[in-house]
Design a protein around this motif. Structure first.
Motif, PDB file in Angstrom:
ATOM      1  N   UNK A  36       1.007  -1.044  -0.092  1.00 61.27           N
ATOM      2  CA  UNK A  36       0.298   0.034  -0.090  1.00 61.27           C
ATOM      3  C   UNK A  36       1.027   1.307   0.173  1.00 61.27           C
ATOM      4  N   UNK A  37       0.965   1.886  -1.155  1.00 58.35           N
ATOM      5  CA  UNK A  37       1.963   3.107  -1.116  1.00 58.35           C
ATOM      6  C   UNK A  37       1.234   4.385  -0.728  1.00 58.35           C
ATOM      7  N   UNK A  38      -0.092   4.494  -0.633  1.00 64.05           N
ATOM      8  CA  UNK A  38      -0.757   5.617  -0.109  1.00 64.05           C
ATOM      9  C   UNK A  38      -2.370   5.311   0.223  1.00 64.05           C
ATOM     10  N   UNK A  39      -2.519   6.407   1.287  1.00 61.70           N
ATOM     11  CA  UNK A  39      -4.068   6.015   1.970  1.00 61.70           C
ATOM     12  C   UNK A  39      -4.593   7.644   1.784  1.00 61.70           C
ATOM     13  N   UNK A  40      -5.566   7.743   1.069  1.00 62.20           N
ATOM     14  CA  UNK A  40      -6.447   8.896   1.180  1.00 62.20           C
ATOM     15  C   UNK A  40      -7.606   8.746   1.845  1.00 62.20           C
ATOM     16  N   UNK A  41      -7.808   9.849   2.788  1.00 62.09           N
ATOM     17  CA  UNK A  41      -9.270  10.006   3.628  1.00 62.09           C
ATOM     18  C   UNK A  41      -9.708  11.251   3.213  1.00 62.09           C
ATOM     19  N   UNK A  42     -11.103  11.273   3.013  1.00 62.75           N
ATOM     20  CA  UNK A  42     -11.838  12.590   2.983  1.00 62.75           C
ATOM     21  C   UNK A  42     -12.506  13.137   4.481  1.00 62.75           C
ATOM     22  N   UNK A  43     -12.038  12.454   5.479  1.00 63.28           N
ATOM     23  CA  UNK A  43     -12.423  12.867   6.683  1.00 63.28           C
ATOM     24  C   UNK A  43     -10.974  12.840   7.697  1.00 63.28           C
ATOM     25  N   UNK A  44     -10.950  14.056   8.019  1.00 63.77           N
ATOM     26  CA  UNK A  44      -9.594  14.088   8.925  1.00 63.77           C
ATOM     27  C   UNK A  44      -9.473  13.438  10.330  1.00 63.77           C
ATOM     28  N   UNK A  45     -10.608  13.023  10.684  1.00 55.42           N
ATOM     29  CA  UNK A  45     -10.591  12.187  11.976  1.00 55.42           C
ATOM     30  C   UNK A  45     -10.492  10.710  11.722  1.00 55.42           C
ATOM     31  N   UNK A  46     -10.544  10.306  10.422  1.00 59.69           N
ATOM     32  CA  UNK A  46     -10.740   9.065  10.108  1.00 59.69           C
ATOM     33  C   UNK A  46      -9.427   8.289  10.981  1.00 59.69           C
ATOM     34  N   UNK A  47      -9.885   7.393  11.885  1.00 62.34           N
ATOM     35  CA  UNK A  47      -8.643   6.549  12.375  1.00 62.34           C
ATOM     36  C   UNK A  47      -7.759   5.650  11.546  1.00 62.34           C
ATOM     37  N   UNK A  48      -8.150   5.529  10.543  1.00 58.43           N
ATOM     38  CA  UNK A  48      -7.738   4.784   9.438  1.00 58.43           C
ATOM     39  C   UNK A  48      -6.241   5.531   9.046  1.00 58.43           C
ATOM     40  N   UNK A  49      -6.388   6.709   9.288  1.00 60.78           N
ATOM     41  CA  UNK A  49      -5.105   7.506   9.021  1.00 60.78           C
ATOM     42  C   UNK A  49      -4.018   7.269  10.151  1.00 60.78           C
ATOM     43  N   UNK A  50      -4.493   7.067  11.318  1.00 59.36           N
ATOM     44  CA  UNK A  50      -3.369   6.609  12.555  1.00 59.36           C
ATOM     45  C   UNK A  50      -3.085   5.128  11.921  1.00 59.36           C
ATOM     46  N   UNK A  51      -3.795   4.192  11.503  1.00 57.60           N
ATOM     47  CA  UNK A  51      -3.353   3.051  11.235  1.00 57.60           C
ATOM     48  C   UNK A  51      -2.523   3.044  10.081  1.00 57.60           C
ATOM     49  N   UNK A  52      -2.562   4.008   9.100  1.00 52.75           N
ATOM     50  CA  UNK A  52      -1.680   4.142   7.748  1.00 52.75           C
ATOM     51  C   UNK A  52      -0.394   4.629   8.332  1.00 52.75           C
ATOM     52  N   UNK A  53      -0.214   5.551   9.339  1.00 52.45           N
ATOM     53  CA  UNK A  53       0.796   6.229  10.039  1.00 52.45           C
ATOM     54  C   UNK A  53       1.764   5.224  10.653  1.00 52.45           C
TER      55      UNK A  53
END
Ligand SMILES: Nc1nc2c(c(=O)[nH]1)N[C@@H](CN(C=O)c1ccc(C(=O)N[C@@H](CCC(=O)O)C(=O)O)cc1)CN2
Ligand SMILES: NCC(=O)N[C@@H]1O[C@H](COP(=O)([O-])[O-])[C@@H](O)[C@H]1O
Length: 217
Positions: A36-53
């Motif tokens: 997975x080379x990139x994750x894009x979220x349309x919501x800032x608070x998406x916990x998935x962004x933490x999972x990606x980081x």
């Protein structure tokens, strides 16, 4: 480790448990030579962004609100805003290095238009979506609850999960993999959701694997 042959971009809007299933699959033999080379979220608070980081995966946040504000006074502003948003989303994806082979919508709660789909198709990038229903049933948001309610009324005895190709018509693209989910008397909506999420986590990996298998290198 051999150099990954396939690159995925994952679109999310929330918790990211399906993203996590893909992260884990790339780290195992379930999705060999794939990252997975990139994750894009349309919501800032998406916990998935933490999972990606946590997985050291680059992320982008792309929200519709600034586009709606920009075109608030524009005739057909909502449509213009969505078109501009989608065109910019395509530019974000097409500027990724490496470019993804497949875009996986994993709880991505935004209906994309041809302003996104057309540039992506022209770049020969496939786009697939996880939907917690069977082909032709409960298209759109809230599918699990709608199926549970239909069962309570005696209208259906089973629902399901599918991974499908993304086309302009919502949840109408060709199914890549499906799994039926029998409904159970007395089961709460919450318990059904948990059962379905578990199936989603397996099917999103299988659907991605099958999609990658169609790519001619
Ligand atoms: N053109 C397509 N776009 C998307 C598809 C698709 O098949 N074709 N699948 C969806 C995912 N999805 C169901 O699987 C889905 C997600 C969101 C919605 C929806 O009604 N979104 C609203 C906003 C809702 C919100 O922000 O909470 C909207 O976009 O106006 C329907 C179906 C991904 N996109
Ligand atoms: N129409 C698409 C849709 O409703 N998708 C739903 O979003 C959730 C995302 O969970 P996650 O953020 O934990 O992966 C999934 O469980 C799926 O049912």
């Amino acid at each position: 480790m051999s150099t990954p042959h396939f690159n995925l971009a994952v679109l999310i809007s929330g918790n990211g448990s399906n993203l996590q299933a893909l992260i884990d699959a790339c780290a195992s033999s379930a999705l060999p030579n794939t990252r997975i080379t990139h994750v894009i979220s349309n919501r800032k608070a998406a916990y998935g962004l933490e999972r990606a980081k946590k997985a050291s995966i680059p992320t982008s946040y792309h929200n519709l609100v600034p586009y709606k504000k920009k075109h608030a006074e524009t005739l057909d502003g909502a449509q213009v805003a969505r078109a501009e948003y989608d065109a910019d989303l395509a530019k974000i994806v097409l500027n990724l290095d490496p470019r993804p082979d497949v875009i996986v919508c994993a709880g991505w709660m935004h209906i994309v238009t041809p302003d996104f789909l057309n540039p992506i198709a022209e770049a020969d990038i496939k786009i697939i979506n996880l939907h917690p229903a069977l082909p032709g049933e409960f298209a759109g948001a809230g599918a699990i609850e709608r199926a549970w309610q239909a069962f309570q009324k005696g209208d259906i005895k089973r629902t399901g999960v599918m991974i499908h190709e993304v086309i302009a018509e919502v949840d109408a693209g060709k199914a890549i993999v499906t799994q039926e989910v029998p409904l159970r008397e007395g089961e709460s909506l919450e318990d059904l959701e948990q059962r379905i999420h578990g199936i989603e986590h397996e099917l999103i990996v299988e659907g991605t694997r099958r999609t990658l298998a169609t790519i001619k290198r």
